[in-house]
Design a protein around this motif. Structure first.
Motif, PDB file in Angstrom:
ATOM      1  N   CYS A   1      52.115  40.832  27.783  1.00 20.61           N
ATOM      2  CA  CYS A   1      52.117  39.391  28.068  1.00 20.61           C
ATOM      3  C   CYS A   1      52.900  39.107  29.342  1.00 20.61           C
ATOM      4  N   ARG A   2      52.694  37.941  29.891  1.00 17.36           N
ATOM      5  CA  ARG A   2      53.342  37.581  31.159  1.00 17.36           C
ATOM      6  C   ARG A   2      54.859  37.562  31.024  1.00 17.36           C
ATOM      7  N   ASN A   3      55.367  37.238  29.834  1.00 17.36           N
ATOM      8  CA  ASN A   3      56.816  37.243  29.598  1.00 17.36           C
ATOM      9  C   ASN A   3      57.375  38.657  29.453  1.00 17.36           C
ATOM     10  N   GLY A   4      56.496  39.648  29.322  1.00 19.04           N
ATOM     11  CA  GLY A   4      56.943  41.025  29.184  1.00 19.04           C
ATOM     12  C   GLY A   4      57.440  41.388  27.796  1.00 19.04           C
ATOM     13  N   GLU A   5      57.152  40.559  26.801  1.00 16.94           N
ATOM     14  CA  GLU A   5      57.686  40.760  25.453  1.00 16.94           C
ATOM     15  C   GLU A   5      56.709  41.399  24.479  1.00 16.94           C
ATOM     16  N   HIS A   6      55.416  41.237  24.672  1.00 13.56           N
ATOM     17  CA  HIS A   6      54.433  41.650  23.670  1.00 13.56           C
ATOM     18  C   HIS A   6      53.335  42.526  24.264  1.00 13.56           C
ATOM     19  N   SER A   7      52.921  43.515  23.492  1.00 12.66           N
ATOM     20  CA  SER A   7      51.743  44.301  23.822  1.00 12.66           C
ATOM     21  C   SER A   7      50.528  43.485  23.380  1.00 12.66           C
ATOM     22  N   LEU A   8      49.660  43.151  24.307  1.00 13.04           N
ATOM     23  CA  LEU A   8      48.491  42.336  23.959  1.00 13.04           C
ATOM     24  C   LEU A   8      47.568  43.064  22.999  1.00 13.04           C
ATOM     25  N   HIS A   9      47.548  44.375  23.054  1.00 14.16           N
ATOM     26  CA  HIS A   9      46.748  45.164  22.117  1.00 14.16           C
ATOM     27  C   HIS A   9      47.254  44.966  20.682  1.00 14.16           C
TER      28      HIS A   9
END
Length: 108
Positions: A39-47
């Motif tokens: 994610c753009r925030n760098g917190e979550h794997s979109l997969h």
């Protein structure tokens, strides 16, 4: 209108996409869009958390389902990537082509 789309094209707006969508050609000559995997925030794997991708007005928006589900929705809950070619019929997730863009966005 979804909250993440409001005001993007309003008169006098200074909104700009994050960057350009990166494409590759597969071994059969088909065009594939490469989407950021985080994610753009760098917190979550979109997969892992899921995402929605849709094109509108020459831009592909990739919305992190975890960030948009947060109450209230987190700022920067989507990537906005300019389509420099028609929307590709397929996409894959890969952060490596976007490393420089991520560094640039973190420094702002």
């Amino acid at each position: 209108m979804p909250a993440y789309a409001a005001g993007m094209d309003a008169p006098g707006s200074t909104w700009k996409p994050d960057g350009d969508l990166i494409y590759r050609t597969d071994r059969y000559g088909g065009r594939v869009g490469i989407l950021p995997a985080t994610c753009r925030n760098g917190e979550h794997s979109l997969h892992t958390v899921g995402y929605r991708a849709h094109d509108s007005e020459g831009c592909l928006r990739i919305v992190c389902q975890a960030c948009i589900s947060h109450v209230p929705p987190r700022l920067n809950n989507y990537w906005a990537l300019r389509l420099t070619e028609p929307t590709p019929p397929r996409a894959e997730l890969d952060d490596s082509p976007y490393e420089e863009l991520r560094r640039t966005l973190r420094s702002k």
